[in-house]
Design a protein around this motif. Structure first.
Motif, PDB file in Angstrom:
ATOM      1  N   MET A   1       0.961  -1.136  -0.044  1.00  0.00           N
ATOM      2  CA  MET A   1      -0.083   0.263   0.227  1.00  0.00           C
ATOM      3  C   MET A   1       1.078   1.331  -0.039  1.00  0.00           C
ATOM      4  SD  MET A   1      -3.118   0.931   2.681  1.00  0.00           S
ATOM      5  CE  MET A   1      -4.084  -0.335   2.262  1.00  0.00           C
ATOM      6  N   ASN A   2       1.182   2.181  -1.005  1.00  0.00           N
ATOM      7  CA  ASN A   2       1.509   3.262  -1.140  1.00  0.00           C
ATOM      8  C   ASN A   2       0.773   4.634  -0.986  1.00  0.00           C
ATOM      9  OD1 ASN A   2       0.177   4.063  -3.590  1.00  0.00           O
ATOM     10  ND2 ASN A   2       1.566   2.625  -4.822  1.00  0.00           N
ATOM     11  N   GLN A   3       1.452   5.610  -0.796  1.00  0.00           N
ATOM     12  CA  GLN A   3       0.646   6.761  -0.570  1.00  0.00           C
ATOM     13  C   GLN A   3      -0.447   7.425  -1.581  1.00  0.00           C
ATOM     14  OE1 GLN A   3       4.211   9.136   0.055  1.00  0.00           O
ATOM     15  NE2 GLN A   3       4.240  10.289  -1.715  1.00  0.00           N
ATOM     16  N   ASP A   4      -0.223   7.160  -2.835  1.00  0.00           N
ATOM     17  CA  ASP A   4      -1.064   7.476  -3.802  1.00  0.00           C
ATOM     18  C   ASP A   4      -2.338   6.608  -3.524  1.00  0.00           C
ATOM     19  OD1 ASP A   4       0.901   9.287  -4.879  1.00  0.00           O
ATOM     20  OD2 ASP A   4       1.723   7.859  -6.264  1.00  0.00           O
ATOM     21  N   HIS A   5      -2.240   5.234  -3.477  1.00  0.00           N
ATOM     22  CA  HIS A   5      -3.037   4.386  -3.230  1.00  0.00           C
ATOM     23  C   HIS A   5      -4.207   4.969  -2.044  1.00  0.00           C
ATOM     24  CE1 HIS A   5      -5.646   0.707  -3.250  1.00  0.00           C
ATOM     25  NE2 HIS A   5      -5.249   0.465  -2.038  1.00  0.00           N
ATOM     26  N   VAL A   6      -3.436   5.249  -0.777  1.00  0.00           N
ATOM     27  CA  VAL A   6      -4.207   5.433   0.346  1.00  0.00           C
ATOM     28  C   VAL A   6      -5.030   6.770  -0.041  1.00  0.00           C
ATOM     29  CG1 VAL A   6      -4.023   6.269   2.624  1.00  0.00           C
ATOM     30  CG2 VAL A   6      -2.703   4.608   1.848  1.00  0.00           C
ATOM     31  N   LYS A   7      -4.679   7.769  -0.654  1.00  0.00           N
ATOM     32  CA  LYS A   7      -5.133   9.068  -1.047  1.00  0.00           C
ATOM     33  C   LYS A   7      -6.257   8.711  -2.272  1.00  0.00           C
ATOM     34  CE  LYS A   7      -4.855  13.544  -3.104  1.00  0.00           C
ATOM     35  NZ  LYS A   7      -4.109  14.851  -3.497  1.00  0.00           N
ATOM     36  N   LYS A   8      -6.193   7.810  -2.933  1.00  0.00           N
ATOM     37  CA  LYS A   8      -7.020   7.475  -3.744  1.00  0.00           C
ATOM     38  C   LYS A   8      -8.302   6.734  -3.268  1.00  0.00           C
ATOM     39  CE  LYS A   8      -8.390   4.579  -7.810  1.00  0.00           C
ATOM     40  NZ  LYS A   8      -7.620   3.593  -9.035  1.00  0.00           N
ATOM     41  N   GLN A   9      -8.022   6.016  -1.967  1.00  0.00           N
ATOM     42  CA  GLN A   9      -8.901   5.205  -1.241  1.00  0.00           C
ATOM     43  C   GLN A   9      -9.807   6.270  -0.297  1.00  0.00           C
ATOM     44  OE1 GLN A   9      -9.550   2.308  -2.252  1.00  0.00           O
ATOM     45  NE2 GLN A   9      -8.528   0.924  -0.711  1.00  0.00           N
ATOM     46  N   LEU A  10      -9.160   7.407   0.278  1.00  0.00           N
ATOM     47  CA  LEU A  10      -9.696   8.431   0.769  1.00  0.00           C
ATOM     48  C   LEU A  10     -10.843   8.952   0.203  1.00  0.00           C
ATOM     49  CD1 LEU A  10      -6.933   9.951   2.996  1.00  0.00           C
ATOM     50  CD2 LEU A  10      -8.669   8.152   3.804  1.00  0.00           C
ATOM     51  N   LEU A  11     -10.333   9.398  -1.073  1.00  0.00           N
ATOM     52  CA  LEU A  11     -11.366  10.066  -2.017  1.00  0.00           C
ATOM     53  C   LEU A  11     -12.470   9.367  -2.639  1.00  0.00           C
ATOM     54  CD1 LEU A  11      -8.836  12.026  -4.132  1.00  0.00           C
ATOM     55  CD2 LEU A  11     -10.274  12.929  -2.719  1.00  0.00           C
ATOM     56  N   ALA A  12     -12.308   7.937  -2.441  1.00  0.00           N
ATOM     57  CA  ALA A  12     -13.330   7.123  -2.773  1.00  0.00           C
ATOM     58  C   ALA A  12     -14.267   6.999  -1.672  1.00  0.00           C
ATOM     59  CB  ALA A  12     -12.867   5.740  -3.000  1.00  0.00           C
ATOM     60  N   ILE A  13     -13.956   7.317  -0.247  1.00  0.00           N
ATOM     61  CA  ILE A  13     -14.843   7.316   0.801  1.00  0.00           C
ATOM     62  C   ILE A  13     -15.544   8.564   0.523  1.00  0.00           C
ATOM     63  CG2 ILE A  13     -14.924   7.405   3.276  1.00  0.00           C
ATOM     64  CD1 ILE A  13     -12.097   5.998   3.298  1.00  0.00           C
ATOM     65  N   GLU A  14     -14.904   9.577   0.300  1.00  0.00           N
ATOM     66  CA  GLU A  14     -16.003  10.983   0.331  1.00  0.00           C
ATOM     67  C   GLU A  14     -15.107  11.982  -0.225  1.00  0.00           C
ATOM     68  OE1 GLU A  14     -17.556  14.392   3.234  1.00  0.00           O
ATOM     69  OE2 GLU A  14     -17.970  12.069   3.614  1.00  0.00           O
ATOM     70  N   ASP A  15     -15.312  12.748  -1.454  1.00  0.00           N
ATOM     71  CA  ASP A  15     -14.579  13.596  -2.192  1.00  0.00           C
ATOM     72  C   ASP A  15     -14.385  14.796  -0.982  1.00  0.00           C
ATOM     73  OD1 ASP A  15     -13.128  14.661  -4.165  1.00  0.00           O
ATOM     74  OD2 ASP A  15     -14.900  15.389  -5.288  1.00  0.00           O
ATOM     75  N   ALA A  16     -13.373  15.636  -1.403  1.00  0.00           N
ATOM     76  CA  ALA A  16     -12.816  16.492  -0.497  1.00  0.00           C
ATOM     77  C   ALA A  16     -13.103  17.987  -1.420  1.00  0.00           C
ATOM     78  CB  ALA A  16     -11.470  16.548  -0.127  1.00  0.00           C
ATOM     79  N   PRO A  17     -13.657  19.012  -0.466  1.00  0.00           N
ATOM     80  CA  PRO A  17     -13.664  20.322  -1.197  1.00  0.00           C
ATOM     81  C   PRO A  17     -12.499  21.045  -1.644  1.00  0.00           C
ATOM     82  CG  PRO A  17     -15.125  20.255   0.599  1.00  0.00           C
ATOM     83  CD  PRO A  17     -14.353  19.027   0.850  1.00  0.00           C
ATOM     84  N   LEU A  18     -11.350  20.727  -1.094  1.00  0.00           N
ATOM     85  CA  LEU A  18     -10.080  21.258  -1.289  1.00  0.00           C
ATOM     86  C   LEU A  18      -9.261  20.221  -1.394  1.00  0.00           C
ATOM     87  CD1 LEU A  18     -10.053  24.153   1.381  1.00  0.00           C
ATOM     88  CD2 LEU A  18     -10.463  24.480  -0.817  1.00  0.00           C
ATOM     89  N   ASP A  19      -8.190  20.243  -2.255  1.00  0.00           N
ATOM     90  CA  ASP A  19      -7.275  19.342  -2.541  1.00  0.00           C
ATOM     91  C   ASP A  19      -6.150  19.107  -1.397  1.00  0.00           C
ATOM     92  OD1 ASP A  19      -5.911  17.129  -3.866  1.00  0.00           O
ATOM     93  OD2 ASP A  19      -4.533  18.800  -4.909  1.00  0.00           O
ATOM     94  N   PHE A  20      -5.462  18.056  -1.133  1.00  0.00           N
ATOM     95  CA  PHE A  20      -4.617  17.752  -0.136  1.00  0.00           C
ATOM     96  C   PHE A  20      -3.623  17.061  -0.643  1.00  0.00           C
ATOM     97  CE2 PHE A  20      -7.626  14.685  -0.140  1.00  0.00           C
ATOM     98  CZ  PHE A  20      -6.820  13.229   0.468  1.00  0.00           C
TER      99      PHE A  20
END
Length: 265
Positions: A1-20
């Motif tokens: 599990m790498n950092q790009d995959h984790v960020k993708k998982q987070l956005l799949a849970i709920e999108d964010a109004p501001l990028d991070f």
């Protein structure tokens, strides 16, 4: 599990109004597993804190979701966070994210995987939480009877509570309301105290139903809050300006007093 995959998982849970940005530090930390920097909108995960297996990945993902909740909380506040980061609002956001992550099979609810823990949970709920709730509710019924007997005896109810039973009046009144509102003991005594504080019957019943369905207390408390009336941005800034002016005036006054004391010390 790498950092790009984790960020993708987070956005799949709920999108964010501001990028991070999400970064793995590549280090171990004895203090924290991760942190969120609101100024740069950066989530930092100390990935060496976690074993390289399924359980470790799940714990790492929990940390990522936790820090992502801070980001979403900051987004809701215009990109900033208060000094106290772990507020009821934060925990409500986190618990909502975890529910969504579990529903989407992104995060595993490990509490359901242990038969022994599940049996203990059922014991705690039935033998302690429910029974404790029932006892406090029954106490409310007995206190109402005592109230009527105090009147018959010509004594003050408050004096009886203060000097005979020696319990806080607020606690006595809460127990009475638990009985009068016929609250469900399954929610537990602590949640019943919260429910007893909701005067609106419809909102109280909605909150109780949410607790019984499995929502966390923080999620329910935030949902039960009165929605603030939209305030004119200029009016809000004017009020903040006045508060700041009062604070500055108070500090200047204190500074002058300290300077005068120093002259004579």
């Amino acid at each position: 599990m790498n950092q790009d995959h984790v960020k993708k998982q987070l956005l799949a849970i709920e999108d964010a109004p501001l990028d991070f940005t999400l970064l793995f530090s590549g280090k171990k930390s004895k203090r924290v597993n991760g942190l969120y920097k609101p100024d740069t909108r950066e989530i930092l995960i100390h990935n060496r804190n976690f074993d390289q297996d399924g359980a470790g990945d799940n714990l790492l993902l929990y940390t990522a979701i936790h820090e992502y909740a801070h980001h979403l909380h900051a987004c809701a506040r215009g990109g900033t966070l208060s000094a106290k980061a772990h507020t009821a609002e934060f925990w409500a956001i986190l618990h909502d994210l975890l529910e969504k992550a579990e529903a989407k099979k992104i995060y595993k609810n490990v509490f359901d995987g242990s038969k022994e823990l599940a049996e203990l949970t059922e014991t705690i709920r039935k033998k302690y939480l429910k029974e404790n709730g029932s006892l406090v509710k029954d106490l409310g019924m007995q206190l109402l009877k005592a109230h009527d007997l105090c009147i018959e005896a010509g004594g003050r109810w408050e004096d009886y509570i203060d000097r005979v039973l020696r319990i806080p009046r607020a606690a006595a009144n809460l127990a009475i309301r638990m009985h009068q509102y016929n609250l469900n003991p399954e929610t537990g005594a602590d949640n019943m105290r919260f429910l007893a504080g909701i005067k609106n019957e419809e909102k109280r019943e909605e909150a109780q139903a949410s607790l019984i369905k499995g929502k966390s207390p923080d999620m329910v408390k935030i949902a039960a809050r009165e929605k603030p009336v939209d305030e004119d941005p200029r009016e809000r800034l004017e009020k903040e300006k006045q508060r700041l002016e009062r604070t500055i005036a108070s500090l200047n006054k204190r500074l002058k007093e300290v300077e005068e004391e120093l002259e004579y010390t």
